[in-house]
Scaffold this motif. Structure first.
Motif, PDB file in Angstrom:
ATOM      1  N   ASP A 104       0.810  -1.214   0.000  1.00 50.70           N
ATOM      2  CA  ASP A 104       0.000   0.000   0.000  1.00 50.70           C
ATOM      3  C   ASP A 104       0.842   1.263   0.000  1.00 50.70           C
ATOM      4  O   ASP A 104       0.331   2.358   0.259  1.00 50.70           O
ATOM      5  CB  ASP A 104      -0.943   0.003   1.220  1.00 50.70           C
ATOM      6  N   SER A 105       2.133   1.160  -0.302  1.00 52.59           N
ATOM      7  CA  SER A 105       2.980   2.339  -0.449  1.00 52.59           C
ATOM      8  C   SER A 105       2.829   2.900  -1.859  1.00 52.59           C
ATOM      9  O   SER A 105       2.511   2.187  -2.807  1.00 52.59           O
ATOM     10  CB  SER A 105       4.443   1.991  -0.179  1.00 52.59           C
ATOM     11  N   THR A 106       3.087   4.193  -2.006  1.00 55.58           N
ATOM     12  CA  THR A 106       2.922   4.868  -3.290  1.00 55.58           C
ATOM     13  C   THR A 106       4.181   4.755  -4.145  1.00 55.58           C
ATOM     14  O   THR A 106       5.243   4.372  -3.657  1.00 55.58           O
ATOM     15  CB  THR A 106       2.592   6.349  -3.078  1.00 55.58           C
ATOM     16  N   GLY A 107       4.014   5.137  -5.410  1.00 56.73           N
ATOM     17  CA  GLY A 107       5.168   5.167  -6.300  1.00 56.73           C
ATOM     18  C   GLY A 107       6.236   6.134  -5.819  1.00 56.73           C
ATOM     19  O   GLY A 107       7.428   5.899  -6.000  1.00 56.73           O
ATOM     20  N   SER A 108       5.811   7.236  -5.178  1.00 54.02           N
ATOM     21  CA  SER A 108       6.768   8.197  -4.637  1.00 54.02           C
ATOM     22  C   SER A 108       7.597   7.571  -3.520  1.00 54.02           C
ATOM     23  O   SER A 108       8.824   7.768  -3.440  1.00 54.02           O
ATOM     24  CB  SER A 108       6.032   9.432  -4.111  1.00 54.02           C
ATOM     25  N   ASP A 136       1.589   8.978  -7.408  1.00 60.97           N
ATOM     26  CA  ASP A 136       0.495   9.170  -6.443  1.00 60.97           C
ATOM     27  C   ASP A 136      -0.373   7.921  -6.261  1.00 60.97           C
ATOM     28  O   ASP A 136      -1.350   7.955  -5.516  1.00 60.97           O
ATOM     29  CB  ASP A 136      -0.387  10.343  -6.887  1.00 60.97           C
ATOM     30  N   LYS A 137      -0.046   6.836  -6.917  1.00 70.25           N
ATOM     31  CA  LYS A 137      -0.833   5.604  -6.785  1.00 70.25           C
ATOM     32  C   LYS A 137      -0.043   4.560  -6.005  1.00 70.25           C
ATOM     33  O   LYS A 137       1.186   4.531  -6.044  1.00 70.25           O
ATOM     34  CB  LYS A 137      -1.230   5.055  -8.157  1.00 70.25           C
ATOM     35  N   THR A 138      -0.765   3.678  -5.319  1.00 69.24           N
ATOM     36  CA  THR A 138      -0.097   2.624  -4.559  1.00 69.24           C
ATOM     37  C   THR A 138       0.217   1.440  -5.465  1.00 69.24           C
ATOM     38  O   THR A 138      -0.351   1.294  -6.556  1.00 69.24           O
ATOM     39  CB  THR A 138      -0.980   2.149  -3.393  1.00 69.24           C
ATOM     40  N   LEU A 139       1.124   0.594  -4.970  1.00 74.63           N
ATOM     41  CA  LEU A 139       1.474  -0.600  -5.742  1.00 74.63           C
ATOM     42  C   LEU A 139       0.263  -1.522  -5.885  1.00 74.63           C
ATOM     43  O   LEU A 139       0.112  -2.205  -6.893  1.00 74.63           O
ATOM     44  CB  LEU A 139       2.623  -1.352  -5.060  1.00 74.63           C
ATOM     45  N   ARG A 140      -0.598  -1.511  -4.890  1.00 76.33           N
ATOM     46  CA  ARG A 140      -1.817  -2.330  -4.982  1.00 76.33           C
ATOM     47  C   ARG A 140      -2.721  -1.826  -6.108  1.00 76.33           C
ATOM     48  O   ARG A 140      -3.308  -2.618  -6.857  1.00 76.33           O
ATOM     49  CB  ARG A 140      -2.566  -2.298  -3.652  1.00 76.33           C
ATOM     50  N   GLU A 141      -2.816  -0.503  -6.238  1.00 75.35           N
ATOM     51  CA  GLU A 141      -3.703   0.081  -7.253  1.00 75.35           C
ATOM     52  C   GLU A 141      -3.228  -0.226  -8.666  1.00 75.35           C
ATOM     53  O   GLU A 141      -4.047  -0.356  -9.584  1.00 75.35           O
ATOM     54  CB  GLU A 141      -3.804   1.592  -7.042  1.00 75.35           C
TER      55      GLU A 141
END
Length: 309
Positions: A104-108, A136-141
């Motif tokens: 749930d961490s973002t690309g940043s 701005d998106k998570t690895l899950r997304e």
């Protein structure tokens, strides 16, 4: 017969005063070493008793867990405890790094992790997983799965400074030259292609939108000679493949000095775009009818966002 004087049990006047005088006038006897140490110890005990609760708490013994700081093993971004982790293979400069990272961490945040591993500043990274990874998106997304390969492209600051002809200087020169001229789509050399009209098999466009590069090549476009052309972005090889009916040119993205584009008048949902392969305009490779939603993604993928700083 008893002598005359005070009655039995009564002290004669002046006895107390005389005793006090004797005690007062008696010179103080110097204390010996033993007596002095005993007196000093008694004074220290009295002082400690007065301080009471003001005494500091005793230090924790070396093995006491409460006295030990929590140490991160660096396997994931801060606060990873209790979060779902995925195993990633981060590949940069032909080197592979196995990393566990919160899903749930973002690309940043992933860029920050890559920075800690490679020393490559986030602003100079192109991080790719089925296209450029959004910050701005998570690895899950973006549906990253365990064991996924994350491709990283970029150069350190020292590498950039070592280049004799920086790309940003070429971009500035190209933009200054463009501003002196009329709109590209009105120039004669481009009109002969644009006047053919929109190709029948051109990819659909979405005006005002920005999308990541699709998993399939961009096709249905024209090149400068009016022939059909397709663009394939080989992210794992850091190459752009420009394919025509006759041949396919495989260009290292690092060799592309600039990317320019302009909306087509009357069809603003499509752009004409050029890849600068050399120092002059003659080296531009023109592509017409590029769907507008992919324009920014193409520039970011080829040049990298750090080029804009």
């Amino acid at each position: 017969m008893a002598a005359a004087g005070a009655p039995d049990g009564m002290e004669e006047p002046g006895m107390d005063t005389e005793a006090e005088t004797v005690a007062t006038e008696a010179p103080a006897r110097p204390l010996n070493c033993v007596e002095a140490e005993a007196a000093a110890g008694a004074a220290a005990e009295d002082s400690c008793a007065e301080r009471g609760s003001l005494q500091p708490a005793p230090a924790q013994p070396p093995g006491d867990p409460a006295a030990q700081a929590s140490v991160s093993n660096g396997e994931d971004a801060g606060g990873g405890a209790g979060r779902e982790l995925v195993d990633l293979k981060i590949i940069w400069n032909k080197t592979k790094h196995d990393v566990k990272f919160p899903l749930d961490s973002t690309g940043s945040e992933l860029k920050q992790k890559i920075h800690s591993i490679t020393g490559l500043p986030p602003a100079m990274q192109k991080v790719m997983y089925k296209g450029l990874v959004p910050e701005d998106k998570t690895l899950r997304e973006i549906k990253v799965t365990s064991g996924a390969k994350i491709m990283v492209v970029g150069s350190t600051i020292n590498d950039v400074l070592a280049v004799n002809t920086p790309k940003d200087a070429a971009q500035q020169d190209a933009k200054a030259e463009e501003n002196k001229k009329e709109p590209l789509c009105r120039q004669k050399q481009h009109r002969k292609v644009l006047d053919k009209g929109k190709p029948e098999d051109v990819m659909p466009s979405v005006k005002g939108a920005q999308e990541r590069l699709p998993a399939v090549p961009l096709s249905g476009m024209y090149n400068k000679s009016g022939g059909k052309v397709r663009l394939t972005f080989k992210l794992e090889q850091d190459q752009l493949w420009i394919g025509t009916k006759e041949r396919t040119e495989k260009l290292p993205m690092g060799s592309i000095k600039n990317v320019v584009s302009e909306p087509i008048e009357g069809h603003e949902d499509y752009h004409m775009m050029a890849f600068q392969l050399g120092p002059t305009e003659a080296s531009y490779y023109w592509v017409y009818w590029v769907p507008t939603q992919y324009v920014d993604a193409i520039k970011d993928t080829v040049l990298g966002k750090w080029q804009y700083f």
